[in-house]
Each structure stands twice: as structure tokens, then as C-alpha cells.
Design a protein around this motif. Structure first.
Motif: not given
Lengths: 91, 453
Positions: B11, B20, B67-70, B249-251, B253-254, B256-257, B260, B321
Motif C-alpha cells: 500500500t 496512487l 488521516k489515511y496518508g493518501i 480492486f485495491k485502488i 477500495r481507497m 470507497e473508503l 463513505r 467487486m
């Protein structure tokens, strides 16, 4: 609110990295629950699972405090809420 | 440790080395409650609604970034189509509305505001006409405003009068922003089947079937897909598809997080995650390079359309997915100026407008950020738009056209827009005329949906 975060430390190995980072965590009441550490070809990688009380210290504030010690140690320290890893790798 | 250290390293590598990021958190905001007969009151209500509803957007995005470092690169707002919102007012020209949108955007510190838009796929009302007439001036006198006009749909066909009118608007916008190589056109998209929940600019507007306020997220990450594929130079294409799916999928999910959580913090409805691979001019963060890593020497060479089709489909499968709420454009973007390897491919002659047009048949968006000679006739621009609209209408997909006829520039020269808009060579267009076709006007009817061949 208690949260779990992941602290990662990356950089060239030298004396005092674990001590320096742990000291900042202890000073801010951040508890280390798990540590994994590897050294590959002089390259130091440490991953810590920590818990913190976000009412006392937020993740951005902890990041700022760790940034100053990271600079002294010549490493890169990142704090991220654990959910980013959970979301990316788990359904 | 519950989370595997290898996963943590992966990640962090994706974020820190492969760039990313979350491309945009876009608040879709209804302005229907701002409609007023008085133009001044309309502007006042619009300003108040945007600054109140989206006032914390930048702050929330920045706190989540820490908070998430992204990185969350852009914060944007998309509003209801202004052609409808301003139609009841006594304004005969919508320039003042463009200015108030831009001022509100500046006040809350967002990067772009979209929705200076009209839907005219079957015809125009007075509000649509006024809006379209004011687009060139609006885009030349504002900084953050984006405009889009839907001229075609699979249910109604292609409004060729609107196509020609938009070609004229593009030429005029380029002329009014001549001092910056026609950059105003970078904020103007002509659409077919425009999505109501697209977080990406310049085509974002807030659809009339949407709730009052909603958070839509656009993800990014072509660099991650490229870097992952580079590790498998000998994998067959089934395996390539599998790798892309897992990465997508992994990208996603970020997205989505972040979607939300930002929706909850902003008191908005969680909207869609747009499963798109959006390149930036940064070397490596490129969709063209993904195609090249698959084994195409230069993007645009034979095989590029097939490679892009594989990529686009795998991104959707992996992304679907990861979130149940997909929307927007969802797919790979192929803008020329915003993707450095795409611009290079065009500069060396590997990539032509005609090849790009073929590629748009299998991916999201359309002919995007393509710089063409400044003296390209209006009718030729209209012909290029019509071709793209036809591909979208027949294939039941969204597509936008963003062409920049750079004033005073000829094919082979280049332009530099800077920032996310990048730089690009001026691409040659056909020297044969489309004039008598596009000047016929009228509407190309909606296609039959059976007898598929």
C-alpha cells in the motif's frame, strides 16, 4: 475515541531509530501493540501497529511530531489509520 | 499483526512510489432551490448554497488525506445544469451566473466547479440557448468554471444543430483565450449520454435524478497498474487481465473508503466511485504506458485498441467487486495532453486522431484534450464531434469531446498548458471537408437496439 494506526519507518539503518520513534510515541501516550522490523541490505523497515486516543492526539498531529524526529534520524515515518490497509486488502 | 506487513508495504509503495491518489472528491449539489425570477436573488442564493453546503469540503478532504496518508488531489463541486436553474430568471445572459459560481468556488478553495451545462440532445429551450451563447465568454473570464453540453443520447439520437453550435463555441472559446493557446477549451466538453454523477471535470454536473447533495469520488492510479504489470513481462493476456483486476480492486477500495467517510463528515449522501484510470502529466502516471508495457511499442500502434479494451474491461471488473456504487465515466481515460506518454506517441506520429477515435469505442470518455490546428474549420470540428457522438450513441456509452483548436498554431507545433492539463503536440486533422454534411442540420435519429450487428 481510540483508534488503531500503522506507523511505518523506512530508511538507512543507524543507531537509535527504534528508540527515537518509540520515545515520541510514549511521550504522546501512543501504545505500541505490535512491531515487525527487517533490515535488508542496510535498508531499515519497521512497521508498528499502535493505538492512540484521538481526543488526546490526532493522527495528523502525531505525524507532525514524528516528522521532526524522522528528520533527525534521516528516515521517513508515516502514520496512517489502519482502515486504509483493511479496506485495500480485505473485503 | 492482523494486517500483513507485505500488504502494508504494498500500500505504501503504491502511494509513495507509484503515485496512487484519490483524483477528486466531488460534491454534487442541487441548485433547484435557488431558482428565482430575479437574477440578483438567483445569484445570491447560488452563492449562499454553495458556500454553505460545500464550505467544509476542502477541510474535510485535507483531514482525510492526513488521516489515511493518501493524497486527495482535487476538491470539486458539480451543480445542477445552469441552463435550467437560470431559465426562470430575468437574466438574458448567463455571464453573471458564471461569475458567481467562480467566486463561490474561489471562496471555498476548491479546484473546479462544473455544471455550467445544458442538455440539448433533442432540442433547445431559451435557457439552453442563452447558456450556450455565454459559454465562450464565461470560460475566458473565469478561472475554475467548467462547462459541458449534452448534444446526443442513445434514446434520442444526435442533435446536429447543437453539434455545429458547439463547434462554433469551441472555436470562439479558443479565440477568446488565444493568449494561453486556447486553454478555455480545456474546460468545455461536448457530451453524448452524459452521466449525472460524474466526479471528473470538465464534464461534471449534478443530474436531476440526484439527491440534494452527494459525494462522488474519482480514483486514479495508472502508475500502479503500470508498475504491477512491469513485474510480469511474460504473462499471457488472461493473466494480464487478472493482474489489472486485482490492482483495480485495491485502488477502488481507497475511493470507497474516502467517499463513505467524506460523505458522512459533510452531511451528504454517499454517491458513486468512478472506476477510472485518470492519468496525469507526471511521467509514469500514464494510461499510454500501460498499453506500452503490455507490449505495444508506442501507444497508437496496431493492437492499441485491443490492449485498451482489455484494460478498460479489467478495471471495471476489479472495481465493481470493490464497491457496489459505481458510476460516472468508469473506465480508462485517454486524454492526450494530460498523459505524457500519450502526447509523446502523438508527437512521434504513432497516434492519430483517427486511432484515438477507434480507441474511444472501447473505453470511457472520448476524444479528450486533443490540440488541433487553430485554423481548423468549424465544420471539421463539428464532423469530429459528430463521429464521436455516433460511436457513443450506437454503443450506448458516455463520451465527451474536448478539442482545443490552438489559435495561430499548426500541426507539428506544440502547446504547454501546465499543471494537470499538461502539454501536447498540435495534431493534424483531415484536410477534406465535412461542411455539406454538418450544415444540413437536423437530428440523426436514435438507433435501433435490436438487429445488433
Amino acid at each position: 475515541m481510540r483508534s488503531r494506526a500503522i506507523v511505518t519507518v523506512l530508511g538507512k539503518d543507524r543507531v537509535g531509530i527504534v528508540a527515537g520513534v518509540s520515545r515520541v510515541l510514549a511521550e504522546n501516550n501512543v501504545n505500541i501493540e505490535d512491531i515487525s522490523q527487517t533490515i535488508m541490505q542496510d535498508f531499515f523497515t519497521m512497521i508498528m501497529l499502535v493505538t492512540l486516543d484521538e481526543d488526546t492526539i490526532s493522527i495528523p498531529t502525531l505525524q507532525d511530531k514524528l516528522d521532526s524526529v524522522a528528520e533527525e534520524l534521516g528516515v521517513k515515518v508515516t502514520v496512517q489509520h489502519e482502515d486504509i490497509f483493511r479496506y485495500m486488502h480485505r473485503l | 499483526m492482523l494486517i500483513n506487513p507485505e500488504e502494508i508495504k504494498e500500500t505504501i509503495g503504491m502511494i509513495q512510489e507509484q503515485r496512487l491518489d484519490i483524483r477528486t472528491v466531488t460534491m454534487g449539489l442541487s441548485l433547484r432551490d435557488c431558482i428565482d425570477t430575479d437574477g440578483d436573488r438567483l445569484q445570491h442564493k447560488i452563492y449562499r448554497k454553495i458556500t454553505e453546503a460545500a464550505g467544509n469540503l476542502v477541510g474535510v478532504a485535507e483531514s482525510l488525506q492526513k488521516k489515511y496518508g493518501i493524497p486527495i488531489v482535487n476538491k470539486r463541486v458539480a451543480v445542477s445544469a445552469i441552463s435550467v436553474i437560470a431559465e426562470t430568471s430575468d437574466l438574458e445572459d448567463y455571464m453573471p451566473v458564471a461569475e458567481v459560481l467562480d467566486r463561490a468556488a474561489r471562496e471555498i478553495g476548491i479546484d473546479f466547479i462544473g455544471g455550467f451545462s445544458a442538455l440539448v440532445h433533442k432540442g433547445e429551450t431559451l435557457g439552453d440557448t442563452r447558456l450556450i451563447d455565454s459559454i465562450p465568454r464565461a470560460l475566458s473570464r473565469t478561472e475554475r468554471l467548467c462547462s459541458s453540453v449534452n448534444v446526443a443520447s442513445s434514446k434520442s439520437g444526435i442533435n446536429m444543430n447543437a453539434v455545429l453550435k458547439m463547434a462554433e463555441a469551441i472555436k470562439e472559446t479558443a479565440e477568446l483565450t488565444r493568449d494561453r493557446d486556447g486553454i478555455g477549451c480545456g474546460k468545455l466538453v461536448v457530451f453524448a449520454n452524459i452521466p449525472e454523477d460524474n466526479p471528473f471535470m470538465a464534464g461534471a454536473y449534478h443530474g436531476f435524478g440526484e439527491p440534494d447533495r452527494v459525494i462522488n469520488v474519482g480514483i486514479s492510479g495508472p502508475g500502479v497498474v503500470r508498475a504491477t504489470l512491469e513485474k510480469y513481462p511474460d504473462a499471457d493476456l488472461m493473466k494480464v487481465s487478472e493482474i489489472i483486476k486485482q490492482t483495480a480492486f485495491k485502488i477502488t477500495r481507497m475511493g470507497e473508503l474516502i467517499g463513505r467517510e467524506s460523505a458522512a463528515l459533510l452531511n451528504a449522501t454517499p454517491g458513486v466511485v468512478d472506476l477510472s484510470l485518470a492519468p496525469t502529466p507526471t511521467p509514469g502516471d500514464s494510461v499510454a504506458q500501460i498499453i506500452e508495457v503490455m507490449g505495444i511499442e508506442r501507444c497508437g500502434a496496431p493492437g492499441s485498441t485491443a490492449a485498451l479494451a482489455l484494460l478498460n474491461d479489467a478495471v471495471k471488473k476489479g472495481g465493481a467487486m470493490a464497491t457496489s456504487s459505481t458510476g460516472g465515466l468508469s473506465g480508462a481515460f485517454i486524454p492526450v495532453s494530460e498523459d505524457s506518454a500519450m502526447a509523446e506517441a502523438a508527437a512521434v506520429g504513432a497516434l492519430s486522431i483517427e486511432k484515438l477515435e477507434a480507441m474511444t469505442a472501447v473505453c470511457s470518455v472520448g476524444l479528450d484534450m486533443i490540440v488541433i490546428p487553430g485554423d481548423t474549420p468549424v465544420e471539421t470540428i463539428a464532423g469530429i464531434i459528430a463521429d464521436q457522438m455516433a460511436i457513443a450513441v450506437i454503443n450506448h456509452k458516455a463520451a465527451g469531446v474536448r478539442l482545443i483548436p490552438a489559435p495561430g498554431k499548426d500541426a507539428g507545433e506544440s502547446v504547454i498548458f501546465g499543471d494537470l492539463l499538461g502539454s501536447a503536440p498540435v495534431m493534424p486533422v483531415s484536410r477534406f471537408s465535412s461542411k455539406d454534411f454538418v450544415r444540413r442540420g437536423g437530428r440523426i435519429p436514435a438507433p435501433l437496439t435490436s438487429l445488433n450487428n
